[in-house]
Design a protein around this motif. Sequence first.
Motif, PDB file in Angstrom:
ATOM      1  N   VAL A   1      -6.965   1.414  -3.537  1.00 28.09           N
ATOM      2  CA  VAL A   1      -7.351   0.564  -2.415  1.00 28.09           C
ATOM      3  C   VAL A   1      -8.866   0.497  -2.312  1.00 28.09           C
ATOM      4  CG1 VAL A   1      -7.300   0.337   0.095  1.00 28.09           C
ATOM      5  CG2 VAL A   1      -5.214   0.938  -1.146  1.00 28.09           C
TER       6      VAL A   1
ATOM      7  N   SER B   1      -3.032   3.816  -3.091  1.00 23.32           N
ATOM      8  CA  SER B   1      -3.026   2.767  -4.113  1.00 23.32           C
ATOM      9  C   SER B   1      -2.259   1.559  -3.598  1.00 23.32           C
ATOM     10  CB  SER B   1      -2.403   3.279  -5.414  1.00 23.32           C
ATOM     11  OG  SER B   1      -1.078   3.713  -5.191  1.00 23.32           O
ATOM     12  N   VAL B   2      -2.606   0.421  -4.154  1.00 27.13           N
ATOM     13  CA  VAL B   2      -1.904  -0.830  -3.850  1.00 27.13           C
ATOM     14  C   VAL B   2      -1.093  -1.174  -5.095  1.00 27.13           C
ATOM     15  CG1 VAL B   2      -3.901  -2.228  -4.530  1.00 27.13           C
ATOM     16  CG2 VAL B   2      -2.132  -3.223  -3.094  1.00 27.13           C
TER      17      VAL B   2
ATOM     18  N   ILE C   1     -13.160  -2.566  -0.657  1.00 30.11           N
ATOM     19  CA  ILE C   1     -11.704  -2.616  -0.752  1.00 30.11           C
ATOM     20  C   ILE C   1     -11.345  -3.548  -1.907  1.00 30.11           C
ATOM     21  CG2 ILE C   1      -9.584  -3.387   0.413  1.00 30.11           C
ATOM     22  CD1 ILE C   1     -10.676  -0.955   1.786  1.00 30.11           C
TER      23      ILE C   1
ATOM     24  N   ILE D   1       0.855  -1.178   0.000  1.00 30.61           N
ATOM     25  CA  ILE D   1       0.000   0.000   0.000  1.00 30.61           C
ATOM     26  C   ILE D   1       0.891   1.228   0.000  1.00 30.61           C
ATOM     27  CG2 ILE D   1      -1.798   1.276   1.213  1.00 30.61           C
ATOM     28  CD1 ILE D   1      -2.801  -1.436   0.410  1.00 30.61           C
TER      29      ILE D   1
ATOM     30  N   LEU E   1      -7.795   4.389   6.506  1.00 32.64           N
ATOM     31  CA  LEU E   1      -7.270   3.386   5.588  1.00 32.64           C
ATOM     32  C   LEU E   1      -6.943   2.086   6.313  1.00 32.64           C
ATOM     33  CD1 LEU E   1      -6.277   2.732   2.725  1.00 32.64           C
ATOM     34  CD2 LEU E   1      -4.096   3.765   3.357  1.00 32.64           C
TER      35      LEU E   1
ATOM     36  N   ALA F   1      -2.983  -7.320   0.823  1.00 32.68           N
ATOM     37  CA  ALA F   1      -1.692  -6.655   1.037  1.00 32.68           C
ATOM     38  C   ALA F   1      -0.970  -7.251   2.226  1.00 32.68           C
ATOM     39  CB  ALA F   1      -1.909  -5.152   1.252  1.00 32.68           C
TER      40      ALA F   1
ATOM     41  N   ALA G   1      -5.721  -5.031  -2.532  1.00 31.48           N
ATOM     42  CA  ALA G   1      -5.441  -4.302  -1.291  1.00 31.48           C
ATOM     43  C   ALA G   1      -5.774  -5.169  -0.089  1.00 31.48           C
ATOM     44  CB  ALA G   1      -6.234  -3.003  -1.247  1.00 31.48           C
TER      45      ALA G   1
ATOM     46  N   LEU H   1      -9.036  -1.417   5.836  1.00 24.68           N
ATOM     47  CA  LEU H   1      -8.284  -2.551   5.322  1.00 24.68           C
ATOM     48  C   LEU H   1      -8.326  -3.721   6.301  1.00 24.68           C
ATOM     49  CD1 LEU H   1      -6.512  -3.683   3.075  1.00 24.68           C
ATOM     50  CD2 LEU H   1      -4.544  -2.682   4.240  1.00 24.68           C
TER      51      LEU H   1
END
Length: 124
Positions: A84, A68-69, A99, A6, A19, A106, A103, A23
């Motif tokens: 993401v 962003s991933v 999501i 990420i 975030l 991740a 992501a 996530l």
Amino acid sequence: MNDYEIDIGEFGPMPLAVLRTALAHAQQNPEKQSHVLPLKDFYKLAGLSTDVSIASFLAAVGDARKASVCFSDDEAQTWISDYVFGRTAVTPARFEFVISANARDAVVFPTPLSVIRSGIADDH
């Protein structure tokens, strides 16, 4: 297996908390594509004060959506990047978000949630 990273850029403590919390929730509930949480519950999970205004939360969500991933496909010699968040919706009562699968999977995230929470406490 790819390592998904990420890219958090220059995010402040509240966007990072949004975030990280979104996530983490998606990783704990991989069977769901869309996640809906009461706003007060999301604030608690993220370590946000209950007196954070909806406007401040919306600004944090807007910043968090810039994340962003990224991962590389070595065979194709390609660096791939995706947002993401697929979608977000905020009402005074709830926070809904999607999501991206990359992501959610991740494995690299540079800032521990405890550090983010302490930064939020320092800002207020």
